[in-house]
Design an enzyme around this catalytic site. Structure first.
Site, mmCIF file in Angstrom:
data_model
loop_
_atom_site.group_PDB
_atom_site.id
_atom_site.type_symbol
_atom_site.label_atom_id
_atom_site.label_comp_id
_atom_site.label_asym_id
_atom_site.label_seq_id
_atom_site.Cartn_x
_atom_site.Cartn_y
_atom_site.Cartn_z
ATOM 1 N N ILE A 1 0.811 -1.219 0.000
ATOM 2 C CA ILE A 1 0.000 0.000 0.000
ATOM 3 C C ILE A 1 0.844 1.270 0.000
ATOM 4 O O ILE A 1 0.302 2.376 -0.067
ATOM 5 C CB ILE A 1 -0.975 0.025 1.200
ATOM 6 C CG1 ILE A 1 -0.224 -0.122 2.519
ATOM 7 C CG2 ILE A 1 -2.032 -1.057 1.052
ATOM 8 C CD1 ILE A 1 -1.130 -0.061 3.741
ATOM 9 N N GLY A 2 2.163 1.151 0.072
ATOM 10 C CA GLY A 2 2.995 2.347 0.024
ATOM 11 C C GLY A 2 4.468 2.005 0.015
ATOM 12 O O GLY A 2 4.885 0.968 0.536
ATOM 13 N N GLY B 1 8.274 4.104 0.568
ATOM 14 C CA GLY B 1 9.046 5.305 0.836
ATOM 15 C C GLY B 1 10.517 4.959 0.855
ATOM 16 O O GLY B 1 10.907 3.810 0.644
ATOM 17 N N GLY B 2 11.344 5.951 1.117
ATOM 18 C CA GLY B 2 12.768 5.729 1.106
ATOM 19 C C GLY B 2 13.238 4.794 2.200
ATOM 20 O O GLY B 2 14.221 4.079 2.037
ATOM 21 N N MET B 3 12.543 4.782 3.350
ATOM 22 C CA MET B 3 13.028 3.985 4.475
ATOM 23 C C MET B 3 12.212 2.725 4.727
ATOM 24 O O MET B 3 12.563 1.943 5.592
ATOM 25 C CB MET B 3 13.067 4.819 5.754
ATOM 26 C CG MET B 3 11.755 5.332 6.222
ATOM 27 S SD MET B 3 10.954 4.629 7.693
ATOM 28 C CE MET B 3 11.976 3.340 8.179
ATOM 29 N N ALA B 4 11.135 2.501 3.988
ATOM 30 C CA ALA B 4 10.331 1.310 4.265
ATOM 31 C C ALA B 4 9.315 1.085 3.153
ATOM 32 O O ALA B 4 8.987 1.989 2.387
ATOM 33 C CB ALA B 4 9.613 1.442 5.604
ATOM 34 N N VAL C 1 5.353 -0.443 2.901
ATOM 35 C CA VAL C 1 4.226 -0.699 3.788
ATOM 36 C C VAL C 1 3.236 -1.634 3.108
ATOM 37 O O VAL C 1 2.876 -1.444 1.936
ATOM 38 C CB VAL C 1 3.517 0.618 4.186
ATOM 39 C CG1 VAL C 1 2.404 0.337 5.197
ATOM 40 C CG2 VAL C 1 4.526 1.596 4.769
ATOM 41 N N LYS D 1 5.107 -2.367 8.222
ATOM 42 C CA LYS D 1 6.179 -1.591 7.606
ATOM 43 C C LYS D 1 7.434 -2.448 7.611
ATOM 44 O O LYS D 1 7.932 -2.842 8.665
ATOM 45 C CB LYS D 1 6.395 -0.301 8.380
ATOM 46 C CG LYS D 1 7.475 0.598 7.800
ATOM 47 C CD LYS D 1 7.441 1.966 8.454
ATOM 48 C CE LYS D 1 6.170 2.703 8.098
ATOM 49 N NZ LYS D 1 6.192 4.098 8.601
ATOM 50 N N ASP E 1 10.226 14.139 11.977
ATOM 51 C CA ASP E 1 9.882 14.064 10.552
ATOM 52 C C ASP E 1 8.391 14.337 10.373
ATOM 53 O O ASP E 1 7.662 13.556 9.737
ATOM 54 C CB ASP E 1 10.266 12.694 9.982
ATOM 55 C CG ASP E 1 10.309 12.692 8.448
ATOM 56 O OD1 ASP E 1 10.342 13.792 7.856
ATOM 57 O OD2 ASP E 1 10.304 11.602 7.852
#
Length: 484
Positions: free
Chosen positions: A34-35, A37-40, A42, A57, A149
């Site tokens: 579902i997503g 990003g740079g660090m994980a 999901v 995550k 963040d």
């Protein structure tokens, strides 16, 4: 989670992660991604034992192979998991399997605030989201956790507009586990980072308040204030360029709200709001000065004529003010009591050092000034209300609180006289008051309703000793008691 983080992504990571779909991590079966990003990455996953969906995550392999990172990840996850607040995503579990490090959180089905920001939001909606985020930050800050963040992609939304902050502490772990802390490369998202964070300096709660101010600016104008081709250039702009307030004025944002945004985003931390609760009070005050209203959960109608008691008029609804029982935390202060003496709290009965101004257990003021409202006596003793919690966190179940012949507000956030942290409890849920020898209860437009003896109430009702009250799903017993 949405793309847009500035951390390097692992080559081939997306394809590798897709192989997890249909497999299980612990007791959680991966359903879909579902997503990313740079660090994980999901995933949505299903937990059969509790028949619910969760969000998982999964951290990149280069973090999972770093023992220092994993150790700090586990420590931080345990700290964040203790943050029980309606505006913070709840962590259910975390673990490691087949060299995969993952964290399990509650599943939120409405996307992120970033998804909503295709254009400027109405001022009340933008302020409402900001207040909800500030309430979550206030809980974290009181527990010694700085987010680091704060940005729209880390603000999850339910379909009803309820906001939950996610990714607490991840930036801190990355800062301590990497060397990316030189100027312009501090861990975080440059578009929302405070000047001190962009410089790689030590940050505190005021840095989160700055970032939230940039988020509010984005909500009010539809875009961030500073853009550039490199993170370093954006950082320099945050340090030196004034906030382009003319953009907010062009969108019709009222001057009192603009002034709050300016203070949130002051270049020097000492010039900002020093705590999230101060910000919440300022935002609600700015809306009132602008003759605007927050969405329905914040609207509290005037006290009914029959329930005016000794405090007629309109109830002040600032989430940052007042004293609260339950999970509230209040500042300390000096009293005139001799050193070493003990004060017993009127509201919850807990002992307190004589040096405290507010009860360390429930947050009520130890001076007990509301006793002056107790003008109705029986056999020379004031008639009081006692509410006993039957559900909720283990530490609160069975705890009783007493209330004077004044208007008592009930809700799940700071600023209420009785704070009940259940997710089904609205931020402003109900009010209790005394009039002409009787106690009355009224719902103030809550989402999930108020019930008395299993009957939902739609107008003020008179209470009897032993009545069972439901605030949403949370149960409280009402009793009549007497003061000294």
């Amino acid at each position: 989670m949405q793309p847009g983080n500035n951390y390097p992504q692992q080559a081939g990571n997306s394809g590798d992660m897709n192989t997890l779909i249909g497999k299980s991590l612990g007791q959680f079966r991966i359903v879909e991604r579902i997503g990313t990003g740079g660090m994980a990455t999901v995933f949505k996953a299903y937990q059969p034992t509790l028949d619910r969906y969760v969000a998982i995550k999964v951290l990149p392999a280069y973090h999972a192979r770093d023992p220092v990172f994993v150790k700090r990840f586990v420590q931080e996850a345990r700290s964040v998991a203790k943050l029980a607040h309606p505006n913070i995503v709840q962590i259910h579990d975390f673990g490691e399997q087949d060299n995969i490090t993952y964290i399990v959180m509650e599943y939120v089905d409405g996307g992120t605030l970033k998804d909503r920001l295709k254009q400027a939001l109405p001022v009340p909606e933008a302020v409402d989201f900001t207040i909800q985020a500030a309430e979550g930050l206030d809980c974290a800050h009181r527990n010694g956790i700085i987010h680091r963040d704060v940005k729209p992609a880390n603000m999850l939304l339910r379909r009803d507009g309820h906001l939950l902050l996610s990714d607490f502490g991840i930036a801190k772990i990355l800062e301590e586990s990497t060397s990316l802390t030189r100027v312009g490369t501090g861990i975080g998202t440059p578009q929302y980072m405070s000047p001190e964070q962009g410089m790689g300096q030590k940050v505190d709660r005021r840095s989160d308040i700055y970032s939230l101010g940039i988020v509010l600016f984005h909500c009010l104008t539809g875009r961030v204030p500073f853009i550039a081709d490199s993170p370093l250039t954006i950082t320099v702009k945050h340090m030196n360029e004034p906030l382009p307030i003319e953009r907010m004025a062009a969108e019709g944002v009222p001057t009192p709200v603009i002034q709050v945004v300016q203070k949130m985003t002051a270049k020097q931390a000492s010039d900002r709001y020093q705590a999230a609760e101060d910000l919440i009070e300022a935002l609600t005050g700015a809306l009132a000065a602008s003759r605007l209203s927050l969405p329905r959960l914040y609207r509290v109608p005037p006290i009914p004529a029959a329930g005016g008691g000794s405090n007629p008029g309109t109830l002040v609804t600032s989430p940052g003010g007042g004293s609260g029982a339950g999970l509230s935390s209040m500042p300390s202060g000096a009293l005139s009591n001799p050193a070493g003496s003990s004060l017993v709290c009127f509201r919850c009965g807990a002992p307190n050092p004589g040096s405290r101004l507010y009860c360390t257990t429930c947050g009520d003021e130890l001076s007990n000034s509301r006793a002056s409202k107790d003008t109705y006596l029986v056999n020379g003793r004031p008639v009081l209300a006692r509410l006993t919690l039957q559900t909720g966190p283990e530490a609160l179940v069975g705890r009783s609180y007493r209330f004077h012949q004044d208007v008592t507000t009930v809700g799940r956030t700071n600023g209420n006289d009785l704070i009940i942290p259940g997710r089904s409890v609205s931020r402003r849920h109900a009010r209790l008051w005394f009039s002409e020898g009787h106690w009355y209860l009224d719902d103030v437009g809550s989402s999930n309703g108020t019930l008395v003896n299993n009957v939902r109430i739609f107008q003020a009702v008179m209470l009897n000793d032993g009545d069972i009250i439901n605030f949403g799903d949370e149960i409280v017993v009402f009793n009549i008691t007497y003061g000294p």
